[in-house]
Design a protein around this motif. Structure first.
Motif, mmCIF file in Angstrom:
data_model
loop_
_atom_site.group_PDB
_atom_site.id
_atom_site.type_symbol
_atom_site.label_atom_id
_atom_site.label_comp_id
_atom_site.label_asym_id
_atom_site.label_seq_id
_atom_site.Cartn_x
_atom_site.Cartn_y
_atom_site.Cartn_z
ATOM 1 N N PRO A 461 0.817 -1.214 0.000
ATOM 2 C CA PRO A 461 0.000 0.000 0.000
ATOM 3 C C PRO A 461 0.855 1.270 0.000
ATOM 4 N N ASP A 462 0.366 2.295 -0.678
ATOM 5 C CA ASP A 462 0.957 3.624 -0.641
ATOM 6 C C ASP A 462 0.325 4.350 0.548
ATOM 7 N N GLU A 463 1.091 4.545 1.627
ATOM 8 C CA GLU A 463 0.526 5.063 2.871
ATOM 9 C C GLU A 463 -0.063 6.463 2.701
ATOM 10 N N LYS A 464 0.572 7.283 1.886
ATOM 11 C CA LYS A 464 0.057 8.639 1.672
ATOM 12 C C LYS A 464 -1.307 8.589 0.994
ATOM 13 N N ARG A 465 -1.435 7.747 -0.026
ATOM 14 C CA ARG A 465 -2.712 7.627 -0.729
ATOM 15 C C ARG A 465 -3.780 7.014 0.173
ATOM 16 N N VAL A 466 -3.367 6.064 1.038
ATOM 17 C CA VAL A 466 -4.315 5.462 1.978
ATOM 18 C C VAL A 466 -4.867 6.528 2.913
ATOM 19 N N THR A 467 -3.972 7.366 3.450
ATOM 20 C CA THR A 467 -4.393 8.421 4.372
ATOM 21 C C THR A 467 -5.359 9.386 3.700
ATOM 22 N N GLU A 468 -5.058 9.762 2.453
ATOM 23 C CA GLU A 468 -5.935 10.674 1.710
ATOM 24 C C GLU A 468 -7.291 10.028 1.429
ATOM 25 N N ALA A 469 -7.263 8.753 1.079
ATOM 26 C CA ALA A 469 -8.517 8.041 0.777
ATOM 27 C C ALA A 469 -9.406 7.966 2.016
ATOM 28 N N LEU A 470 -8.816 7.678 3.176
ATOM 29 C CA LEU A 470 -9.581 7.623 4.416
ATOM 30 C C LEU A 470 -10.160 8.988 4.778
ATOM 31 N N LYS A 471 -9.383 10.022 4.495
ATOM 32 C CA LYS A 471 -9.863 11.384 4.764
ATOM 33 C C LYS A 471 -11.084 11.704 3.906
ATOM 34 N N HIS A 472 -11.023 11.338 2.625
ATOM 35 C CA HIS A 472 -12.150 11.604 1.723
ATOM 36 C C HIS A 472 -13.398 10.824 2.138
ATOM 37 N N SER A 473 -13.215 9.612 2.666
ATOM 38 C CA SER A 473 -14.370 8.787 3.042
ATOM 39 C C SER A 473 -14.964 9.196 4.379
ATOM 40 N N GLY A 474 -14.290 10.102 5.089
ATOM 41 C CA GLY A 474 -14.800 10.559 6.382
ATOM 42 C C GLY A 474 -14.388 9.693 7.552
ATOM 43 N N PHE A 475 -13.417 8.797 7.342
ATOM 44 C CA PHE A 475 -12.944 7.934 8.429
ATOM 45 C C PHE A 475 -12.160 8.792 9.427
ATOM 46 N N SER A 476 -12.618 8.822 10.670
ATOM 47 C CA SER A 476 -11.998 9.721 11.654
ATOM 48 C C SER A 476 -11.585 9.025 12.942
ATOM 49 N N LYS A 477 -11.775 7.730 13.035
ATOM 50 C CA LYS A 477 -11.457 7.015 14.275
ATOM 51 C C LYS A 477 -9.954 7.006 14.516
ATOM 52 N N LYS A 478 -9.564 7.392 15.725
ATOM 53 C CA LYS A 478 -8.155 7.399 16.098
ATOM 54 C C LYS A 478 -7.742 5.994 16.545
ATOM 55 N N LEU A 479 -6.729 5.466 15.894
ATOM 56 C CA LEU A 479 -6.254 4.117 16.212
ATOM 57 C C LEU A 479 -4.834 4.191 16.766
ATOM 58 N N LYS A 480 -4.521 3.286 17.663
ATOM 59 C CA LYS A 480 -3.233 3.279 18.345
ATOM 60 C C LYS A 480 -2.065 3.257 17.370
ATOM 61 N N ASN A 481 -2.158 2.415 16.348
ATOM 62 C CA ASN A 481 -1.079 2.292 15.365
ATOM 63 C C ASN A 481 -1.455 2.913 14.023
ATOM 64 N N GLY A 482 -2.461 3.774 14.043
ATOM 65 C CA GLY A 482 -2.855 4.457 12.831
ATOM 66 C C GLY A 482 -3.273 3.493 11.739
ATOM 67 N N ILE A 483 -2.843 3.764 10.515
ATOM 68 C CA ILE A 483 -3.229 2.904 9.395
ATOM 69 C C ILE A 483 -2.529 1.552 9.427
ATOM 70 N N ASN A 484 -1.558 1.395 10.332
ATOM 71 C CA ASN A 484 -0.875 0.105 10.488
ATOM 72 C C ASN A 484 -1.568 -0.789 11.516
ATOM 73 N N SER A 485 -2.702 -0.334 12.038
ATOM 74 C CA SER A 485 -3.444 -1.127 13.022
ATOM 75 C C SER A 485 -4.055 -2.353 12.355
ATOM 76 N N GLU A 486 -3.969 -3.468 13.072
ATOM 77 C CA GLU A 486 -4.554 -4.720 12.579
ATOM 78 C C GLU A 486 -6.052 -4.713 12.844
ATOM 79 N N LEU A 487 -6.842 -5.069 11.821
ATOM 80 C CA LEU A 487 -8.286 -5.157 11.993
ATOM 81 C C LEU A 487 -8.695 -6.604 12.274
ATOM 82 N N LEU A 488 -9.768 -6.757 13.013
ATOM 83 C CA LEU A 488 -10.326 -8.059 13.418
ATOM 84 C C LEU A 488 -9.380 -8.783 14.377
ATOM 85 N N ARG A 489 -9.872 -9.832 14.976
ATOM 86 C CA ARG A 489 -9.091 -10.556 15.982
ATOM 87 C C ARG A 489 -8.881 -12.010 15.596
ATOM 88 N N GLU A 490 -8.876 -12.248 14.293
ATOM 89 C CA GLU A 490 -8.626 -13.611 13.805
ATOM 90 C C GLU A 490 -7.228 -14.075 14.198
#
Length: 603
Positions: A461-490
């Motif tokens: 992933p291109d981290e800069k583009r990911v950050t911009e894409a999340l901003k456009h979608s309105g994603f605002s949740k603050k995560l401990k590790n930011g965009i590197n946070s693991e989703l789900l608990r599998e």
């Protein structure tokens, strides 16, 4: 019978059992020749020394002692036997510890990778067929089991043939009549062994059906999808009751078959071992040793031990192995069917990808789902201009999602055509065509990966583009590790569990991340509150101004700013225009919008 009829009959009945077994062994050999050869050799090293020692080794020791020869020969023989056994066990241990485990895992990976690549390449239509889907699941789940069981069966079968020929040759040199008695004792009772094999096969088949029921109710108690309803309602006693019924059926089935199996086992054991090996064989051998004196004491023991091994080998080769091969062959047939499924969506000869939007022309399009009699879409005609924002609205089942699936070539049209830049999309390669689209589906998925990987759906992933894409979608949740946070608990106990709205925003960000000229959104604001929905609409129009956007929405407040709205009903476009134009028509759209707006006002 014509060649065509024979061919169709063969196709209908599938492949023969030997053909399926040979096919799978050949496939395994292609993926890991060292493992296949090693399995055969190591199994032979484990079986043959023990069997030969029980015949030749024991005969030599007994005859040496009986003749009163130097006991050093006995000690040397015992030492040699011990050395052979230690060497064979050491070699097989080294093979298992330092090669077999790793090679087997690599083989599992290669085999499953083949299945997954095939699954990814299959048309979406395949998943609409329940029989195909069940076979697919069964194939995936049983691939590793097939490897282990089939390899074990084949190597034992081959090595038992070698053992049978070897031991029979030795006994033939001792006394051919001993061999006749052994084969006669086994073959007379062989039909009983075949009956036992049939009963075992029936038991497995019935058990599989009952286990599927019990497994279903087990899954309900640990799958997250069911967790809320199970806890909020009184369905638990019903589920427990159904599980108990399934478990009782398994136990009852076992009892039914084991009574018969035990009965025939008793007859078989009595016939072969008591009549054959405990009466006829000792009687004949005793006569040869004591009366005729044509056999030694060592011959007596060697023949008796060899006879037992021959009986076991014949029983295994003629009944047990064939019954198990039959079961494995059926699984392999499903595997072959899965891999042989042909693609209905064919690659075109061109490989064009537009970087900027071109006009999309839909002409006289009709589509009928496989197995349905009535068309889902009927004579659709629509031209979408570059950069245009098109909204598809209508009641459930109107054909909105089907139309977008056809645009993505997840299905191909039944009649008519879709053109992009005046070129029929079927003349382009599938990958090139789909690379021009980003899409968020109504039933989008979240993966057990990092947030950035969930947005990019890519390994790098291109981290800069990911950050911009999340901003456009309105994603605002603050995560401990930011965009590197693991989703789900599998795989991570600290994995982030997003809310429904935040999950949808992360999914919508995929549209903004992918650099392509076309975007399709199916219900992009379904889980959002009104404020978030408004913000998303504004962000979507701004971020997607360089894309042609087609979106489906039941919330008509989302469609107000669309350049054009297409109202669908019963698989047809019945109205088209801007929000103002459709409201002025006072037709279906105006009625739907008025009903929704009144609901909001009353609320």
């Amino acid at each position: 019978m014509s060649a065509k009829v024979i061919k169709e009959k063969k196709k209908k009945t599938g492949h023969s059992m030997p053909s399926n077994i040979f096919y799978f062994v050949k496939l395994l050999f292609k993926l890991s020749p060292g493992l296949v050869i090693g399995e055969f050799v190591m199994d032979l090293l484990q079986i043959m020394p023990t069997r030969l020692i029980s015949v030749i080794g024991i005969k030599y020791i007994i005859d040496t002692v009986a003749k009163g020869e130097n006991l050093n020969k006995v000690f040397y023989a015992i030492g040699l036997i011990a050395g052979i056994l230690i060497l064979s066990r050491t070699v097989t241990w080294i093979f298992r510890e330092f090669y077999w485990n790793m090679a087997r895992e690599r083989l599992y990976y290669s085999l499953n990778k083949t299945l997954y690549e095939k699954a990814k390449a299959l048309d979406l239509e395949s998943y609409d067929n329940p029989d195909f889907y069940n076979n697919f699941i069964l194939t995936i789940e049983s691939s590793s089991d097939n490897i282990q069981n089939l390899m074990t069966l084949v190597k034992h079968y081959v090595n038992d043939i070698i053992s049978l020929i070897t031991i029979s040759s030795i006994l033939f040199t001792i006394d051919p009549w001993c061999l006749v008695i052994i084969f006669a004792s086994v073959l007379i009772f062989l039909p009983i062994s075949r009956k036992i094999g049939d009963l075992q096969m029936g038991r497995r088949t019935d058990n599989a059906k009952f286990h599927r029921r019990s497994d279903y109710f087990q899954r309900i108690f640990y799958l997250q999808d069911y967790a809320k309803e199970v806890r909020m309602n009184s369905i638990k006693p019903l589920l427990i009751d159904r599980y108990n019924d399934a478990a009782t059926d398994v136990v009852t089935n076992q009892q039914k078959y084991w009574k018969k199996i035990s009965f025939f086992y008793c007859i078989q054991e009595t016939g072969i071992h008591i009549i054959g090996f405990m009466f006829l064989m000792p009687l004949y051998l005793g006569y040869c040793v004591l009366v005729k004196q044509t056999l030694s004491a060592g011959d007596f023991v060697a023949t008796f031990n060899g006879g037992t091994q021959i009986a076991w080998s014949i029983n295994f080769l003629t009944v047990w192995a064939l019954a198990n091969f039959s079961e494995r062959a059926k699984m392999i047939e499903k595997y072959r069917e899965f891999l042989s499924v042909e693609h209905k969506i064919k690659n075109g000869e061109q490989n064009r990808e537009f970087k900027t939007p071109e006009p999309i022309e839909i002409k006289n399009l009709s589509f009928t789902y496989p197995g349905n009699d009535e068309p889902t879409l009927k004579n659709i005609n629509l031209t979408i201009k570059p950069y245009e924002k098109i909204a598809l609205v209508g009641y459930n089942g109107a054909g909105k999602s089907t139309l977008t699936n056809l645009l993505l070539r997840l299905y191909d049209v039944t009649e008519g055509e879709i053109k992009i830049g005046s070129v029929d999309i079927r003349s382009n390669s599938v990958d090139a065509h789909r690379n021009m689209f980003s899409a968020v589906f109504q039933d989008f998925q979240t993966y057990a990966c990092t947030l950035k990987e969930n947005v990019a759906l890519d390994i790098n992933p291109d981290e800069k583009r990911v950050t911009e894409a999340l901003k456009h979608s309105g994603f605002s949740k603050k995560l401990k590790n930011g965009i590197n946070s693991e989703l789900l608990r599998e795989f991570d106990d600290e994995g982030v569990m997003l809310s429904g709205g935040e999950t949808q925003k992360a999914a919508i960000a995929r549209v903004f991340y992918k650099d392509c000229p076309y975007a399709i959104l199916d219900e992009p604001s379904a889980n959002l509150d009104p404020v978030a929905e408004y913000n998303l609409n504004q962000a979507m129009m701004e971020a997607a101004k360089h894309k042609t956007v087609i979106f489906i929405s039941h919330r008509l407040s989302t469609t107000i700013n669309a350049d054009r709205i297409c109202v669908m009903e019963n698989g047809e476009i019945i109205e088209t225009g801007t929000h103002s134009e459709l409201m002025a028509m006072n037709g279906t759209y105006a009625k739907m919008f008025t009903l929704q707006s009144e609901k909001y006002k009353n609320a």
